[in-house]
Every structure is written in C-alpha cells, then in structure tokens.
Scaffold this motif. Structure first.
Motif, PDB file in Angstrom:
ATOM      1  N   LYS A  58       0.618  -0.987  -0.048  1.00  0.00           N
ATOM      2  CA  LYS A  58       0.439  -0.131  -0.060  1.00  0.00           C
ATOM      3  C   LYS A  58       0.929   1.236   0.170  1.00  0.00           C
ATOM      4  O   LYS A  58       0.456   1.716  -0.437  1.00  0.00           O
ATOM      5  N   TYR A  59       2.054   0.625   0.340  1.00  0.00           N
ATOM      6  CA  TYR A  59       2.893   2.516   0.705  1.00  0.00           C
ATOM      7  C   TYR A  59       4.462   2.048   0.199  1.00  0.00           C
ATOM      8  O   TYR A  59       4.515   1.116   0.568  1.00  0.00           O
ATOM      9  N   ALA A  63       7.916   5.451   3.599  1.00  0.00           N
ATOM     10  CA  ALA A  63       7.142   6.094   3.088  1.00  0.00           C
ATOM     11  C   ALA A  63       6.685   6.040   4.963  1.00  0.00           C
ATOM     12  O   ALA A  63       6.734   5.495   5.599  1.00  0.00           O
ATOM     13  N   VAL A  65       4.464   6.639   8.261  1.00  0.00           N
ATOM     14  CA  VAL A  65       2.400   6.814   7.916  1.00  0.00           C
ATOM     15  C   VAL A  65       2.014   6.959   9.036  1.00  0.00           C
ATOM     16  O   VAL A  65       2.685   6.885  10.191  1.00  0.00           O
ATOM     17  N   LEU A  67      -0.017   6.647  12.634  1.00  0.00           N
ATOM     18  CA  LEU A  67      -0.759   5.258  13.018  1.00  0.00           C
ATOM     19  C   LEU A  67      -1.326   6.022  14.333  1.00  0.00           C
ATOM     20  O   LEU A  67      -1.531   7.211  15.325  1.00  0.00           O
ATOM     21  N   PHE A  95       4.109   9.043  13.532  1.00  0.00           N
ATOM     22  CA  PHE A  95       4.597   8.385  12.443  1.00  0.00           C
ATOM     23  C   PHE A  95       5.701   7.695  12.678  1.00  0.00           C
ATOM     24  O   PHE A  95       6.682   8.203  13.521  1.00  0.00           O
ATOM     25  N   ARG A  97       8.190   4.585   9.795  1.00  0.00           N
ATOM     26  CA  ARG A  97       8.321   4.156   8.722  1.00  0.00           C
ATOM     27  C   ARG A  97       7.563   2.656   8.506  1.00  0.00           C
ATOM     28  O   ARG A  97       7.144   1.801   8.981  1.00  0.00           O
ATOM     29  N   TYR A  98       6.643   3.168   7.123  1.00  0.00           N
ATOM     30  CA  TYR A  98       5.527   1.496   6.257  1.00  0.00           C
ATOM     31  C   TYR A  98       6.417  -0.038   6.809  1.00  0.00           C
ATOM     32  O   TYR A  98       5.885  -0.306   7.015  1.00  0.00           O
ATOM     33  N   GLU A 107       0.234  -2.029  12.096  1.00  0.00           N
ATOM     34  CA  GLU A 107      -0.162  -2.078  10.376  1.00  0.00           C
ATOM     35  C   GLU A 107      -1.309  -1.560  10.258  1.00  0.00           C
ATOM     36  O   GLU A 107      -1.956  -0.967   9.781  1.00  0.00           O
ATOM     37  N   ILE A 110      -2.994   2.578  10.434  1.00  0.00           N
ATOM     38  CA  ILE A 110      -2.713   3.817  10.234  1.00  0.00           C
ATOM     39  C   ILE A 110      -4.012   4.103  10.055  1.00  0.00           C
ATOM     40  O   ILE A 110      -4.988   3.442   9.633  1.00  0.00           O
ATOM     41  N   VAL A 112      -6.481   6.279   7.998  1.00  0.00           N
ATOM     42  CA  VAL A 112      -6.535   6.551   6.834  1.00  0.00           C
ATOM     43  C   VAL A 112      -7.828   7.755   6.177  1.00  0.00           C
ATOM     44  O   VAL A 112      -8.625   7.631   6.919  1.00  0.00           O
TER      45      VAL A 112
END
Length: 120
Positions: A58-59, A63, A65, A67, A95, A97-98, A107, A110, A112
């Motif tokens: 997804k990323y 990146a 992401v 949380l 924040f 890293r993915y 995960e 995250i 959205v």
C-alpha cells in the motif's frame, strides 16, 4: 475438541496416509474430545494449486505513515518508539516508516483519511 499433535508428512503416525494421499498431504492432526472420550485423526490436503501474484504494498517501505494509538495504550506506544516512531502533537498521531510495521498488528492502526467533497 483439543488438537494435541500436528504431524508433518513422513513423521511416525502419517506413513499410511502419506502413501494414500502422496504430495497432497499437508499435515495430520490428532484431536481429543474429553467429554465423548474420543480421539479423532484429521488430515489437511492440497486440493488445488494455482499461480498467484501478491498485491503491491500500500505504501513504499520508506514512507512515513500516521498511526492512531490510544492514550492509554502504553505498550503500543513503546513499540512505536522502539521502531523509530515520532509523536506529532498537532495531528495527534504517531509517524513511523511503513517498512517497520508492514505485516504486524501495528499496520492496522494506520490512519486512512477520507475527505468528502462538500461543494454543492
């Protein structure tokens, strides 16, 4: 029913089933029902096999992401810190890293964002 033993093909207790099912045999489980006083032997078989391409991530791995971790979830906050996560006070999210959280329970945290167009 409790499964106590899971055997791989070729181990003692699977040889007759391996002869019967061949390469389709994945495992043999012995389950026990205390109330009925029964032992049940089950097998897991491969019934079909096809090529499959996993979906793309997804990323990108690098990146950052966001949380959403609850204020009282100190253990999760510590996990994110250990992975190099940083708290953003303005957005109230962590924040990280993915690539550090891909495939873990983090995960699922995250954020959205879905912005709805309210123009008329």
């Amino acid at each position: 029913m409790n499964a106590r033993v899971k055997l791989k093909p070729g181990q003692k207790g699977t040889k007759k089933l391996l002869a019967q099912y061949g390469d389709s045999l994945v495992c043999v489980r012995y389950r026990y029902d205390v109330e009925k006083r029964k032992q049940v032997k089950t097998v897991e078989l491969i019934v079909s096999e096809t090529d499959w391409t996993p979906p793309p991530p997804k990323y990108p791995e690098s990146a950052l992401v966001p949380l959403r971790v609850g204020v009282t979830e100190k253990a999760l906050q510590e996990q994110v810190r250990v992975l190099g996560g940083r708290w953003d006070r303005a957005q109230q999210v962590w924040f990280v890293r993915y690539g550090c959280i891909a495939g873990t329970k983090l995960e699922k945290l995250i954020v959205v964002e879905t912005r709805m167009n309210t123009a008329k």
